[in-house]
Design a protein around this motif. Structure first.
Motif, PDB file in Angstrom:
ATOM      1  N   PHE A 269       0.841  -1.190   0.000  1.00 12.83           N
ATOM      2  CA  PHE A 269       0.000   0.000   0.000  1.00 12.83           C
ATOM      3  C   PHE A 269       0.879   1.243   0.000  1.00 12.83           C
ATOM      4  O   PHE A 269       2.025   1.223   0.442  1.00 12.83           O
ATOM      5  CB  PHE A 269      -0.903   0.011   1.236  1.00 12.83           C
ATOM      6  N   TYR A 270       0.333   2.347  -0.477  1.00 13.88           N
ATOM      7  CA  TYR A 270       1.073   3.606  -0.433  1.00 13.88           C
ATOM      8  C   TYR A 270       0.073   4.754  -0.400  1.00 13.88           C
ATOM      9  O   TYR A 270      -1.074   4.620  -0.819  1.00 13.88           O
ATOM     10  CB  TYR A 270       2.000   3.731  -1.644  1.00 13.88           C
ATOM     11  N   PRO A 271       0.471   5.946   0.102  1.00 19.73           N
ATOM     12  CA  PRO A 271      -0.467   7.070   0.173  1.00 19.73           C
ATOM     13  C   PRO A 271      -0.771   7.611  -1.213  1.00 19.73           C
ATOM     14  O   PRO A 271       0.116   7.868  -2.009  1.00 19.73           O
ATOM     15  CB  PRO A 271       0.290   8.100   1.014  1.00 19.73           C
ATOM     16  N   LYS A 272      -2.074   7.806  -1.485  1.00 16.44           N
ATOM     17  CA  LYS A 272      -2.469   8.225  -2.824  1.00 16.44           C
ATOM     18  C   LYS A 272      -2.935   9.674  -2.877  1.00 16.44           C
ATOM     19  O   LYS A 272      -2.723  10.365  -3.878  1.00 16.44           O
ATOM     20  CB  LYS A 272      -3.586   7.310  -3.337  1.00 16.44           C
ATOM     21  N   GLY A 273      -3.566  10.164  -1.830  1.00 18.42           N
ATOM     22  CA  GLY A 273      -4.157  11.489  -1.928  1.00 18.42           C
ATOM     23  C   GLY A 273      -4.041  12.284  -0.650  1.00 18.42           C
ATOM     24  O   GLY A 273      -3.613  11.778   0.393  1.00 18.42           O
ATOM     25  N   ALA A 274      -4.420  13.529  -0.722  1.00 17.28           N
ATOM     26  CA  ALA A 274      -4.280  14.424   0.433  1.00 17.28           C
ATOM     27  C   ALA A 274      -5.272  14.111   1.531  1.00 17.28           C
ATOM     28  O   ALA A 274      -5.125  14.575   2.651  1.00 17.28           O
ATOM     29  CB  ALA A 274      -4.475  15.877  -0.034  1.00 17.28           C
ATOM     30  N   PHE A 275      -6.284  13.296   1.226  1.00 17.20           N
ATOM     31  CA  PHE A 275      -7.323  13.028   2.218  1.00 17.20           C
ATOM     32  C   PHE A 275      -7.151  11.659   2.878  1.00 17.20           C
ATOM     33  O   PHE A 275      -8.073  11.113   3.466  1.00 17.20           O
ATOM     34  CB  PHE A 275      -8.705  13.124   1.559  1.00 17.20           C
ATOM     35  N   GLY A 276      -5.956  11.115   2.771  1.00 10.72           N
ATOM     36  CA  GLY A 276      -5.669   9.879   3.481  1.00 10.72           C
ATOM     37  C   GLY A 276      -6.058   8.613   2.741  1.00 10.72           C
ATOM     38  O   GLY A 276      -5.988   7.528   3.296  1.00 10.72           O
ATOM     39  N   ASN A 277      -6.504   8.720   1.479  1.00 12.44           N
ATOM     40  CA  ASN A 277      -6.818   7.523   0.721  1.00 12.44           C
ATOM     41  C   ASN A 277      -5.540   6.739   0.451  1.00 12.44           C
ATOM     42  O   ASN A 277      -4.461   7.311   0.334  1.00 12.44           O
ATOM     43  CB  ASN A 277      -7.470   7.896  -0.613  1.00 12.44           C
ATOM     44  N   THR A 278      -5.671   5.430   0.318  1.00  8.94           N
ATOM     45  CA  THR A 278      -4.501   4.626  -0.010  1.00  8.94           C
ATOM     46  C   THR A 278      -4.667   4.008  -1.387  1.00  8.94           C
ATOM     47  O   THR A 278      -5.769   3.672  -1.815  1.00  8.94           O
ATOM     48  CB  THR A 278      -4.292   3.498   1.021  1.00  8.94           C
ATOM     49  N   GLY A 279      -3.557   3.869  -2.060  1.00 13.20           N
ATOM     50  CA  GLY A 279      -3.557   3.168  -3.334  1.00 13.20           C
ATOM     51  C   GLY A 279      -2.866   1.830  -3.155  1.00 13.20           C
ATOM     52  O   GLY A 279      -2.608   1.382  -2.047  1.00 13.20           O
ATOM     53  N   PHE A 280      -2.542   1.194  -4.257  1.00 13.48           N
ATOM     54  CA  PHE A 280      -1.967  -0.131  -4.208  1.00 13.48           C
ATOM     55  C   PHE A 280      -0.864  -0.206  -5.241  1.00 13.48           C
ATOM     56  O   PHE A 280      -1.017   0.269  -6.358  1.00 13.48           O
ATOM     57  CB  PHE A 280      -3.052  -1.157  -4.522  1.00 13.48           C
ATOM     58  N   SER A 281       0.264  -0.761  -4.847  1.00 17.16           N
ATOM     59  CA  SER A 281       1.397  -0.866  -5.750  1.00 17.16           C
ATOM     60  C   SER A 281       1.716  -2.334  -5.986  1.00 17.16           C
ATOM     61  O   SER A 281       1.739  -3.129  -5.051  1.00 17.16           O
ATOM     62  CB  SER A 281       2.616  -0.161  -5.143  1.00 17.16           C
ATOM     63  N   MET A 282       1.936  -2.706  -7.234  1.00 11.97           N
ATOM     64  CA  MET A 282       2.390  -4.054  -7.559  1.00 11.97           C
ATOM     65  C   MET A 282       3.666  -3.930  -8.385  1.00 11.97           C
ATOM     66  O   MET A 282       3.655  -3.353  -9.470  1.00 11.97           O
ATOM     67  CB  MET A 282       1.314  -4.815  -8.340  1.00 11.97           C
ATOM     68  N   LYS A 283       4.772  -4.434  -7.840  1.00  9.25           N
ATOM     69  CA  LYS A 283       6.053  -4.334  -8.516  1.00  9.25           C
ATOM     70  C   LYS A 283       6.610  -5.724  -8.794  1.00  9.25           C
ATOM     71  O   LYS A 283       6.383  -6.665  -8.035  1.00  9.25           O
ATOM     72  CB  LYS A 283       7.057  -3.549  -7.662  1.00  9.25           C
ATOM     73  N   ALA A 284       7.352  -5.822  -9.904  1.00 10.13           N
ATOM     74  CA  ALA A 284       8.060  -7.052 -10.246  1.00 10.13           C
ATOM     75  C   ALA A 284       9.545  -6.841  -9.995  1.00 10.13           C
ATOM     76  O   ALA A 284      10.099  -5.797 -10.344  1.00 10.13           O
ATOM     77  CB  ALA A 284       7.817  -7.419 -11.707  1.00 10.13           C
ATOM     78  N   PHE A 285      10.189  -7.827  -9.368  1.00 11.16           N
ATOM     79  CA  PHE A 285      11.621  -7.783  -9.106  1.00 11.16           C
ATOM     80  C   PHE A 285      12.286  -8.990  -9.752  1.00 11.16           C
ATOM     81  O   PHE A 285      11.857 -10.127  -9.535  1.00 11.16           O
ATOM     82  CB  PHE A 285      11.917  -7.819  -7.601  1.00 11.16           C
ATOM     83  N   ASP A 286      13.324  -8.753 -10.548  1.00 14.20           N
ATOM     84  CA  ASP A 286      14.137  -9.844 -11.053  1.00 14.20           C
ATOM     85  C   ASP A 286      14.946 -10.414  -9.890  1.00 14.20           C
ATOM     86  O   ASP A 286      15.563  -9.664  -9.122  1.00 14.20           O
ATOM     87  CB  ASP A 286      15.070  -9.337 -12.158  1.00 14.20           C
ATOM     88  N   PHE A 287      14.973 -11.744  -9.742  1.00 10.21           N
ATOM     89  CA  PHE A 287      15.623 -12.339  -8.578  1.00 10.21           C
ATOM     90  C   PHE A 287      17.108 -12.003  -8.517  1.00 10.21           C
ATOM     91  O   PHE A 287      17.675 -11.803  -7.445  1.00 10.21           O
ATOM     92  CB  PHE A 287      15.446 -13.861  -8.583  1.00 10.21           C
ATOM     93  N   GLY A 288      17.764 -11.928  -9.672  1.00 10.03           N
ATOM     94  CA  GLY A 288      19.199 -11.678  -9.687  1.00 10.03           C
ATOM     95  C   GLY A 288      19.573 -10.278  -9.258  1.00 10.03           C
ATOM     96  O   GLY A 288      20.370 -10.069  -8.347  1.00 10.03           O
TER      97      GLY A 288
END
Length: 345
Positions: A269-288
């Motif tokens: 989760f991460y902060p999305k807006g000035a009113f305290g709403n949260t967004g969602f982050s999906m990241k891909a990481f190469d294992f190496g």
């Protein structure tokens, strides 16, 4: 007590039962699980005084059959007291013990049905958290702790990590950037992945805050929240060689780590807006390289991941058999399920 599912109903089976002297002399009973999910340990640390023996009941259960792997009474030295424990993937209990009284001295002790032995390590290192893993069928400990005999202002209680080979007794100690906040209370291991002799751990730091007393609540309970997540990779020798923070976590929720091939998919989760709403982050990481790549999925003209308020990170699930990613979304009072097909390309 375990629940066993039968057709249309649940039944219970008593696994362990211990008597106590009284409410004030109850001792402490621990229940821990092995990292591979095969075993559970029940460790009953009986009430003891300086004048009585330190007697404990140890039971390790095979979760595949709900039968005892081993079960015995263990008497430990009274000059140390039990602080925490972990269970190896081979069904052995490792105890973290602290010297009784004011002396700051710690020891690790491994017990099983056939042995009881100390696991020696640098006496200038103070372990705070034990976690057992296996690599090439050998048992290892990853401990989070600190060097020296005191915590300095702003220093981390968990920032010095020891990779310990139980068989050989070899210990490799690495300094990391785990947060040094004075209210940091624990390190939660979210996932462990082993590839080509390297060990990757996804961990989250837990912090504790203590609300101010009020007229209605003079003794408020402490509040525990999960802080920033971290990817930590150990090389073949056991040294931390890569340390990748996953970003802020103001909502205090758990990150999810999905493994598929040579990629890791991490949700947070991460902060999305000035009113305290949260967004969602999906990241891909190469294992190496552990280089991150932000993922996007178009849904009604917007990035799906960053525009929906998911109820909890634990409710993000990957189904490998159908290559689907499932999300439980909450919007006001409405809850709905989303699924992304062909998630791994």
């Amino acid at each position: 007590m375990f629940s066993v599912k039968k057709t249309g109903s649940f039944t219970t089976k008593s696994i362990a039962k211990y008597t106590i002297e009284s409410t004030n002399r109850s001792g402490t009973t621990y229940v821990v699980f092995s990292e591979n999910g095969k075993y559970a340990a029940v460790f009953n640390d009986r009430y003891a005084t300086k004048k009585t023996d330190n007697v404990n009941d140890a039971l390790v259960i095979d979760l595949r059959t709900l039968t005892p792997l081993w079960n015995k009474e263990i008497t430990l030295s009274s000059d140390y007291v039990e602080k925490s424990l972990t269970l190896t993937n081979s069904g052995k209990i490792v105890l973290l013990r602290k010297a009784a009284g004011w002396k700051e001295s710690y020891k690790m002790e491994m017990v099983s049905n056939t042995e009881d032995k100390d696991l020696p390590f640098d006496d200038k290192y103070i372990p705070e958290k034990l976690y057992a893993i296996s690599k090439n069928d050998n048992d290892y400990l990853v401990t989070f702790g600190r060097k020296n005999q005191a915590v300095t202002m702003g220093g981390s209680t968990f920032g010095t990590v020891m990779f310990y080979d139980i068989k050989s007794g070899k210990a490799v100690i690495s300094n990391t950037n785990l947060a040094g906040a004075k209210d940091m209370s624990d390190v939660k291991v979210i996932k462990t992945i082993i590839k080509d002799d390297e060990v990757l751990m996804a961990v989250q730091q837990e912090t504790v805050s203590r609300p101010m007393p009020t007229a209605m609540n003079r003794f408020p309970d402490p509040v525990y929240t999960l802080d920033v997540g971290v990817l930590m990779k150990f090389n073949k020798e056991g040294e931390v060689k890569q340390f990748v923070p996953l970003g802020s976590n103001p909502s205090g929720r758990r990150v999810q780590v999905i493994e598929s091939g040579n990629n890791l998919y991490v949700s947070a989760f991460y902060p999305k807006g000035a009113f305290g709403n949260t967004g969602f982050s999906m990241k891909a990481f190469d294992f190496g390289s552990l280089a991150p790549k932000e993922l996007t999925v178009d849904y009604k003209g917007r990035n799906f991941f960053q525009n929906y308020g998911f109820t909890d990170g634990n409710l993000v699930q990957f189904v490998p058999a159908t290559n689907k990613l499932l999300f439980l979304d909450k919007d006001g009072k409405n809850v709905q399920m989303f699924s992304i097909y062909n998630f791994v390309k």
